[in-house]
Every structure is written in C-alpha cells, then in structure tokens.
Design a protein around this motif. Sequence first.
Motif, PDB file in Angstrom:
ATOM      1  N   THR A 161       0.852  -1.140  -0.067  1.00  0.00           N
ATOM      2  CA  THR A 161      -0.071  -0.005  -0.103  1.00  0.00           C
ATOM      3  C   THR A 161       0.998   1.257  -0.111  1.00  0.00           C
ATOM      4  O   THR A 161       1.714   1.554   0.799  1.00  0.00           O
ATOM      5  N   LYS A 162       0.933   1.869  -1.252  1.00  0.00           N
ATOM      6  CA  LYS A 162       1.578   3.135  -1.254  1.00  0.00           C
ATOM      7  C   LYS A 162       1.071   4.623  -0.544  1.00  0.00           C
ATOM      8  O   LYS A 162      -0.288   4.634  -0.474  1.00  0.00           O
ATOM      9  N   ILE A 163       1.946   5.668   0.036  1.00  0.00           N
ATOM     10  CA  ILE A 163       1.405   6.713  -0.028  1.00  0.00           C
ATOM     11  C   ILE A 163       1.951   7.752  -0.866  1.00  0.00           C
ATOM     12  O   ILE A 163       3.205   8.108  -1.069  1.00  0.00           O
ATOM     13  N   GLY A 164       1.206   8.177  -1.805  1.00  0.00           N
ATOM     14  CA  GLY A 164       1.607   9.291  -2.510  1.00  0.00           C
ATOM     15  C   GLY A 164       1.571  10.813  -1.879  1.00  0.00           C
ATOM     16  O   GLY A 164       2.208  11.722  -2.569  1.00  0.00           O
ATOM     17  N   CYS A 165       0.157  10.948  -1.417  1.00  0.00           N
ATOM     18  CA  CYS A 165       0.162  12.198  -0.941  1.00  0.00           C
ATOM     19  C   CYS A 165      -0.325  12.606   0.434  1.00  0.00           C
ATOM     20  O   CYS A 165      -0.378  13.647   0.872  1.00  0.00           O
ATOM     21  N   ASP A 166      -0.875  11.443   0.876  1.00  0.00           N
ATOM     22  CA  ASP A 166      -1.221  11.419   2.478  1.00  0.00           C
ATOM     23  C   ASP A 166      -2.413  12.302   2.593  1.00  0.00           C
ATOM     24  O   ASP A 166      -2.555  12.984   3.729  1.00  0.00           O
ATOM     25  N   ALA A 167      -3.260  12.714   1.717  1.00  0.00           N
ATOM     26  CA  ALA A 167      -4.179  13.654   1.636  1.00  0.00           C
ATOM     27  C   ALA A 167      -5.463  13.499   0.903  1.00  0.00           C
ATOM     28  O   ALA A 167      -6.273  14.225   0.711  1.00  0.00           O
ATOM     29  N   GLY A 168      -5.626  12.219   0.572  1.00  0.00           N
ATOM     30  CA  GLY A 168      -6.645  11.854  -0.187  1.00  0.00           C
ATOM     31  C   GLY A 168      -6.885  11.984  -1.798  1.00  0.00           C
ATOM     32  O   GLY A 168      -7.755  11.889  -2.489  1.00  0.00           O
ATOM     33  N   ASP A 169      -5.843  12.449  -2.240  1.00  0.00           N
ATOM     34  CA  ASP A 169      -5.811  13.220  -3.560  1.00  0.00           C
ATOM     35  C   ASP A 169      -5.507  12.018  -4.564  1.00  0.00           C
ATOM     36  O   ASP A 169      -5.863  12.277  -6.019  1.00  0.00           O
ATOM     37  N   CYS A 170      -4.507  11.189  -4.192  1.00  0.00           N
ATOM     38  CA  CYS A 170      -4.041  10.292  -5.402  1.00  0.00           C
ATOM     39  C   CYS A 170      -4.404   8.997  -5.361  1.00  0.00           C
ATOM     40  O   CYS A 170      -4.155   8.157  -6.491  1.00  0.00           O
ATOM     41  N   GLY A 171      -4.885   8.554  -4.431  1.00  0.00           N
ATOM     42  CA  GLY A 171      -5.678   6.879  -4.515  1.00  0.00           C
ATOM     43  C   GLY A 171      -4.394   5.844  -4.348  1.00  0.00           C
ATOM     44  O   GLY A 171      -4.765   4.655  -4.337  1.00  0.00           O
ATOM     45  N   ALA A 172      -3.291   6.194  -4.120  1.00  0.00           N
ATOM     46  CA  ALA A 172      -2.190   5.126  -4.107  1.00  0.00           C
ATOM     47  C   ALA A 172      -2.376   4.175  -3.132  1.00  0.00           C
ATOM     48  O   ALA A 172      -1.996   3.057  -3.071  1.00  0.00           O
ATOM     49  N   CYS A 173      -3.049   4.739  -2.125  1.00  0.00           N
ATOM     50  CA  CYS A 173      -3.211   4.072  -0.582  1.00  0.00           C
ATOM     51  C   CYS A 173      -4.413   3.098  -0.659  1.00  0.00           C
ATOM     52  O   CYS A 173      -4.974   2.757   0.409  1.00  0.00           O
ATOM     53  N   THR A 174      -5.139   3.251  -1.849  1.00  0.00           N
ATOM     54  CA  THR A 174      -6.537   2.505  -1.749  1.00  0.00           C
ATOM     55  C   THR A 174      -6.478   0.978  -1.121  1.00  0.00           C
ATOM     56  O   THR A 174      -5.459   0.281  -1.769  1.00  0.00           O
TER      57      THR A 174
ATOM     58  N   VAL B 294     -11.356   2.310  -0.049  1.00  0.00           N
ATOM     59  CA  VAL B 294     -11.236   3.538   0.825  1.00  0.00           C
ATOM     60  C   VAL B 294      -9.553   3.719   0.493  1.00  0.00           C
ATOM     61  O   VAL B 294      -8.660   3.253   0.388  1.00  0.00           O
ATOM     62  N   CYS B 295      -9.417   5.271   0.932  1.00  0.00           N
ATOM     63  CA  CYS B 295      -8.019   5.733   0.961  1.00  0.00           C
ATOM     64  C   CYS B 295      -7.766   5.481   2.399  1.00  0.00           C
ATOM     65  O   CYS B 295      -8.216   6.176   3.401  1.00  0.00           O
ATOM     66  N   SER B 296      -6.734   4.896   2.319  1.00  0.00           N
ATOM     67  CA  SER B 296      -6.351   4.410   3.763  1.00  0.00           C
ATOM     68  C   SER B 296      -5.283   5.444   4.504  1.00  0.00           C
ATOM     69  O   SER B 296      -5.136   5.364   5.847  1.00  0.00           O
ATOM     70  N   CYS B 297      -5.195   6.371   3.623  1.00  0.00           N
ATOM     71  CA  CYS B 297      -4.246   7.745   4.357  1.00  0.00           C
ATOM     72  C   CYS B 297      -5.459   8.408   4.962  1.00  0.00           C
ATOM     73  O   CYS B 297      -4.801   9.216   5.870  1.00  0.00           O
ATOM     74  N   LEU B 298      -6.454   8.283   4.791  1.00  0.00           N
ATOM     75  CA  LEU B 298      -7.754   9.193   5.356  1.00  0.00           C
ATOM     76  C   LEU B 298      -8.551   8.350   6.480  1.00  0.00           C
ATOM     77  O   LEU B 298      -9.428   8.894   6.867  1.00  0.00           O
TER      78      LEU B 298
HETATM   79  S1  FES Z   1      -1.880   8.673  -0.490  1.00  0.00           S
HETATM   80 FE1  FES Z   1      -2.949   9.954  -1.701  1.00  0.00          FE
HETATM   81  S2  FES Z   1      -4.887   9.440  -1.500  1.00  0.00           S
HETATM   82 FE2  FES Z   1      -3.897   8.170   0.038  1.00  0.00          FE
END
Ligand code: FES
Length: 910
Positions: free
Chosen positions: A36-49, A57-61
């Motif tokens: 599970t990746k973190i691209g933005c940590d803010a719900g914008d990129c979806g890498a953490c889905t 879900v966006c797991s960073c949020l």
């Molecule tokens: S890391 Fe980008 S949406 Fe979660």
Amino acid sequence: MTEINFLLNGKETVVDVEPIRPLAHILRDDLGFTGTKIGCDAGDCGACTVSLNGQSVCSCLTPIAQAKGSEIITVEGLSHNNSLNDLQEAFHLFGAAQCGICTPGMLMAASDLLKHNDDPSEEEIYDALGGVLCRCTGYRKIVEAIMHIGDTTDANIEVPAVGEAVGSRAAKVDGRQKIDGTELYGADQAPADALWLRAVRSPYWRATFTLGDFSPLKTKYSGLVDILTAEDVTGINGFGIYPEIKDQPVLAEGFVRYRGEAVIALIGDAETIAAIRDDEIPISWQAEEPVQGFGPPVAEKAAQLHDNYPGNILAKGTTLKGDTAKGFTESTVVFEESFVTGFVEHGYIEPEAGWAQRVGDRIEVTVTTQSPYMDRDEVAIIMGLEPEDVRIIPTACGGGFGGKLDQTVQPLVALAAWKLNRPVRCTFNRIESMAATTKRHPSQITARYGCTDWGKLQAYEFNGDFNTGAYVSWGLTVKDRVPIHATGPYFVPNVSAKSRAFFANEPPAGAFRGFGVPQAAIAHDSLMDQMAERTGIDPLEFRYINAIRKGQETATGQKLESAGLDQCLDALRGDWKAWRAEAENYNASHTIKRRGVGIGCMWYGCGNTSIANPSTMHLGLGADGNVTLYSGAQDIGQGTNTTMMQAAADGLGIQLNQLNLVWGDTDLTADAGKSSASRQAYVSGNAVKMAGEDLRGQILRLANVGKNASIKFRPGKLIVQEQDTLSEIDLSTLPIAENGEVLRGEGYFDPPTEPLNENGQGKPYGTYGFAAQIADVEVDMELGTVKVLRIAAAHDVGQSLNPQQVEGQIHGGVAQGLGFALMEEYIPGRTENLHDYLIPTIGDIPEIKTHIIEDPEPTGPWGAKGIGEPALCATAPAIFGGIYQATGVRVKQAPCTPDRLRAAILYNDA
Ligand code: FES
Ligand code: FES
C-alpha cells in the motif's frame, strides 16, 4: 493507545496504537505491508487504496479506529499461493504497470468494481478508477487489462525464441513484483533502527537568516537526536548536474533564494521531528523583495541571485544558419506570434525517499533515483569522499520524468548517517516534494516563420526566454536544446534561434520530459498552421512538404541518417482527413459544442547535447552456466530493465528467460549514464548489444568455431554447435573470478556527437526521434472546456525494441502532453498538492491510436532511437490546432484553461 483487531488479508491481526493514526501508516510502518503506497497522504492520489469491508477507501484518510472488527484486503491479499489473480495477470500482460507505484491502488479500485460488475464498460471503469492517479501509463493499458480479464490473448505477449527478443512484445522482466505488492520503492525500506530526517525549509522567496541556539529545542524534545546545518557539510556545500557548477546548497548558508529551500535538518524519531513546529526553531529571518516572473529578474538594477551571473542571466544559446533577412525577403507569407507557458510539476506519484548508512569509511545510500552514478559523484563531492567510497543502491523508481535527476534526500541522509553513525531515512511529503524540487521551465517565446506562396519554408526566427528559477539545475541544457530544435522537424534554409535562461526567486526549473522542446513545439507548430491556412494548403500536407528528410541538414548543419516524419504523416493521413471531415460536419449543426482536429509534429535529439554521454554494460557468465546482465541503466518505469535484457539476449544469442539481471547498484554495475534525454534505448542499448557480442565472441573463440555457431547454456557447461559438429565447454575448467564468473563481456557506446561552434553549428546528437500526432477535440463554447475525444500518434523510433513498451511510452507521453496543454500549471506557493495541481485522471484520457514507424538509425542498436520524450512533445500543438478548428481561437498560452479559452472566445485572444 487502544487495542484494535481486524482481519488483514484473511489473518486475524491486533495492533495497539493511537486510534486516530491513519490505516495506511499502520499497514506500512507497523505491519510491514508496504504494498500500500502513500503518494500524497491527503486523499488526492488514491495510491493508498485498500478494501475495507468490501469498499475501496483511501487508507491515508482512514483512522485505524474505523478498522476495528473489519476485514481489510491490501494488494498483498490479491495473489494466492504466489500466483497472480486474473486481474493481476491481465495487468502484467497488458503492460498496465510502468513504474508500478500507482498499481496497488489501481488493482484495489478495480477489484472493488469487479466484485459488483464482472463485465464493466469503459465508462464504468473510468468511474471506478477515477480517484486513482497514474502519471506513467496514460491509463489506456489499465483499461485494456480490466476489459480482458481471463482472456489475455489480445495482449500478444511473446516468449521470444533465441535471436528474436529484440522487437518482441516480451512482458516486463520486473513486472510481477510491481503487481503483487512486493516491489520496494524509496519509502518502503530502511533498517528498523533508522532515525528519521526532516528538512526545515525557507518560508520566504528571498531572505537572509541567522540560526540561534538549538539547545533549548534539544532539551525540550528528547527524541530530537541532532540538527544538521551547513556547517555539517563535510565537503562542498553545493550540488548541480554540471561538473563545473555546484551552485545549489544542500543546506542554505545565511541566504535563501526560493521558498522551499532547505535550511537545516532535524534528525530523530519520526514522531518527534514531525511534532516540532517550524516556528519553534530559532531561525531569525529578514525577508527581502523577491524577483519573479519574466520581466523583473532581467530588469536593469534587479536584485541579483548569484554574484557570478550579472543581470541574472545564466546563459544564452544560439543556432544560426543561412541568412534569415534574405529568407524573410523571399517569403511571401510571414507570421509572427508570442507564446507563454508556466511551471509544470512532474507529479510522479512516489515522493522522493531513501536512507543511508555508514559502512566503515564508506557511505551507502539506498534511494529512488534516475541517475545512480551522478548521485554517487554528487554525494562524494558534498561529503568530501572519493566517488569509490560512496555506494548508491537504487530502489524501484515510482516515476521520475526528469525530476529525480537532481539531488533531494541523498546528501541529507548521507551526511546525517555519516555524522551519527546510524542509519537515517527521509521521505519528502507531497507538499515538500512539490515546493522544493525542480519544475519544467516557464517560457516566453516570440517566433516568426516565413514561407513561399506554395508553402516552402524559407526562414525562421525564434527568441525564447526560459525561467530557470533559483539555481542552475538543467538550465544550460535547456538553453542549448531549445534553439537546436526551435524550427520543429522541418527543413528550413535560414534560421536564427536564440534562447536565454535567467534566474528568479522561484523553484529551480530543471529536467522535465523534453528540456524545453515541448514549449518550442507550441510556437513552431502554431505558426505552421497559420502559414498552411494562408497558403490554402492542408495543415498535414503543409508539414509533409516541409518535413526534414534523410540526407537533409538540420539548423545546426547536421546531415540526418534517419528521419521518419514523412512516414509518420503518411500513417496519419487517413484518420486526419476522416476526422477533419467529421468535425466539419458536426460543426455544421452545432454551435455550443464544437469539434476540431489539429496536428502537431516534433523531433528530439536522443542523448545529451554535444557532450560525451557514454554507457558501459557487462554480461557475466558464471561457472554454473548462468548469464547475468549487469545494467546501470535505471528503470524509472519506461521498461529499460526489459529492453536491456532483450538487447542482451540477442547480442549474446541466449533465450531471454535464461538471463538474470543485476541493475543499478553502483558497486555492481558500470556507469550507464542517466535515464534521461531519451538516451537509454539508443546509448545503453548499443552498449548491451556490444557486451553480448563480446561475450559471444569469447565463447566462440574458446570453442574455436565460426561466428554463425550456436550456443546452448546449460548448468556448468556450454554446448556449441557449428553445422553438424557439437562441442562442449566444461565451465569448471576455466579460471573462476572472485564473483564466480568465468567470462565477462563488456560493451561501451558513446553517441557520435560534435561540439557546437559559436553559431550553434555542429552535430549535437547521434540521432533524432520524430513524431506526428493528431487530436480530435470538443470545445464547450460557453464554458471554455476542452474534451479530447481521440488521438492518433505516429512515432519514428528507428526500431522498436519492444512494441508494448513503446506504446506505453506514447500513451504516457500523450497524457502528460494533454495535461501540459489543458490543465497543468504549477503556481509557486499556491498549487503545492495534488488537489490544487491538476494532472489528468483516467476520465481525461481518450482513445489513443499508435503507429510505430521504424526508419532505422544506422548507429542505433538494430536501428533503435529513443521514445521517452518524443511521446509528449507533439500533443499540445495537436490539441491547440483542434481548438482552432473548433473555435477560431489560436492558443498562445499553456495551459489553455477554461477561463482563458472562454475569454479568448469572447475577445478572440488566447
Ligand atoms: S496517499 Fe494519496 S490518497 Fe492516500
Ligand atoms: S505506473 Fe502509474 S504512476 Fe507509474
């Protein structure tokens, strides 16, 4: 702390954590599920889905408390018994993962869709994957993969026979680990006892500063282990990509030139360095008025950024050919126009990340990068070490596009690990990544083109200013590359092309897929359209008349040995006529939504400009019969690992799947140069081919047979066959080197270039790629919005080493070109996240039809040239041509955002 239990990929799991911590962080940092990746940590990129109770879900949020009693599935949970599931298999075979950093998020979102709908339409796929960003693929192969689950024959993947690897659609040799979640990127690895580092950055565009007493801060925060300042730099406190210019400080010394510049670095445990507020740190600032934009930095008496560059001018570039005054006199049609483009952000989904450790008197840096050897040399200079005392171990690279060439985390973690004798890691957050690192150069161009009544180009004059920001970075390359390419891929007898790179108190502008050529392409192809219209010649045919051809000389006087633009135009002619006619028909009965089809052409010199940029490759034969390619050509998602293996297989004469690969590590591989400037296929492809041929020659000589003999590689032995005669080489009888090898082949290639003289005449590149693209667009005349409906792209790559990789590069380049044309504008200080800075989503990318043209380059491996940068350069001009047919507006500023286009429609000025 709270005990929280859940089912993770089918296993009961319990964590004792703060309930508000994000699920993504728990998965990665506490449980080791780094798929599970973190691209933005803010719900914008979806890498953490991830899947939470069957929902994406966006797991960073998602706070971990929300996971209590739930069922979580991550990418690691998709495979069963180490086998990819059908969705993953389709991703692998259709080339849906390039760098792979977005792939886990894509797979999880697609899995969610497929649970409810096993036969989704394209529109349904767009809806389901709309929240996951990909910067590499242009999304087309992701859509294809999802639509072909369970039936992957359309992918046409081949397992090539001996001698047939080059040109085959071989699957990525490193594809599976990008799809099952096991690939390790810059932020995915570091020893458990590694300290964390966070750079503290300037909040001002231009300021002097003094550092105060840090002891109270250290007393207050026991987890703060150390603070690095410029005084801790043990070598030269400066870096930069040119050997003679190291102008950008690792840590600023009393003066900052842009907002985001690193001033000090905090080192300690993760929680502590995150908790320390910047306003607690004793830095006393005296802000000064910055010089920004196009005019102020070069105005008389403007404040200077660097003492040794008067007038804030970094350098000027010139290409002069023939007599432009005479050429314009002989032109009956002349058009002149000015064009503006802004900063563009690379927007790779993987932020900069890495870690370092001291090993005796050496430093090892494990990092995401495009240029391991350049990193090695830069870190050595900064630390005052010999290059051999620095080891760079590249991780998988989650996208680069030029932005991971300059130094970011490397010197910081190296200095800290050296000083503290402990491993130190650093991951830039998204805002930091966007604020601190390089961008595409903003440009302001005025250009004039002249031709005869019958459409023959006579003269071109070009003057371009390029804002290189606070530091040199790749500014010298841009000022050279632009005038060389300024005319576009056309034969022009008289040329005066001049460029200027200047400094400003803004982010450093560096390398970004094209080095200024995409900006210049907007200018030359807009003028081509205007001349075509005035002369009454179809825009495609106008370009065909003027396309530079094999044997003709470029603006620098270089005679071309390979030039396939005319063939690209031939390939597009059918669609061009049909699409233009369809648009005209459509417009006859529509006024609010209008259609248009435009064309753009480009060319691109492969490799660095007029300087040596060699590559060295090795191929080792072990006593056990295994053959290993040692490749220093960094794969940044473009597929270099695969194409180099294909070249090695055919150079040597071995089956592709019998080869092993060691890549990137500067202790194990030779310098293959940077993965930039579309050079690896051409330059390193040659070096690999030669390494294979060298090893093959050694084996044939050992067997005392002729060059047409075949070799079979078996455990511990080789079987060599020449006609009906078989001979066997027992490898254990050969002297064995320390690394277990009995033979080693080497290849070295440096493109045949020559320096440019004072008029810019010479041979700057070994070869050039060519392309033409057409774009069909729909414009809402009331809103100013543009939807690109379809694109056809024809690219002369000399010889496609792997058509699937070439298609992937074209798709990704078109997507970035579309973003450049319509939406991407980095506004320093304002668009420092993936929410405000827009990059194309899956719904923005149309059908892309690709035509691979192969006009072989005599000096290329099997004729190959580059594709990485050419893929992007023609897209914006093609879209802008479409906007003109639809609206009558000539676009002069990129991006052509809805507000700008609406204003232009109203006032006929874009
Ligand atoms: S890391 Fe980008 S949406 Fe979660
Ligand atoms: S493959 Fe999607 S971001 Fe690289």
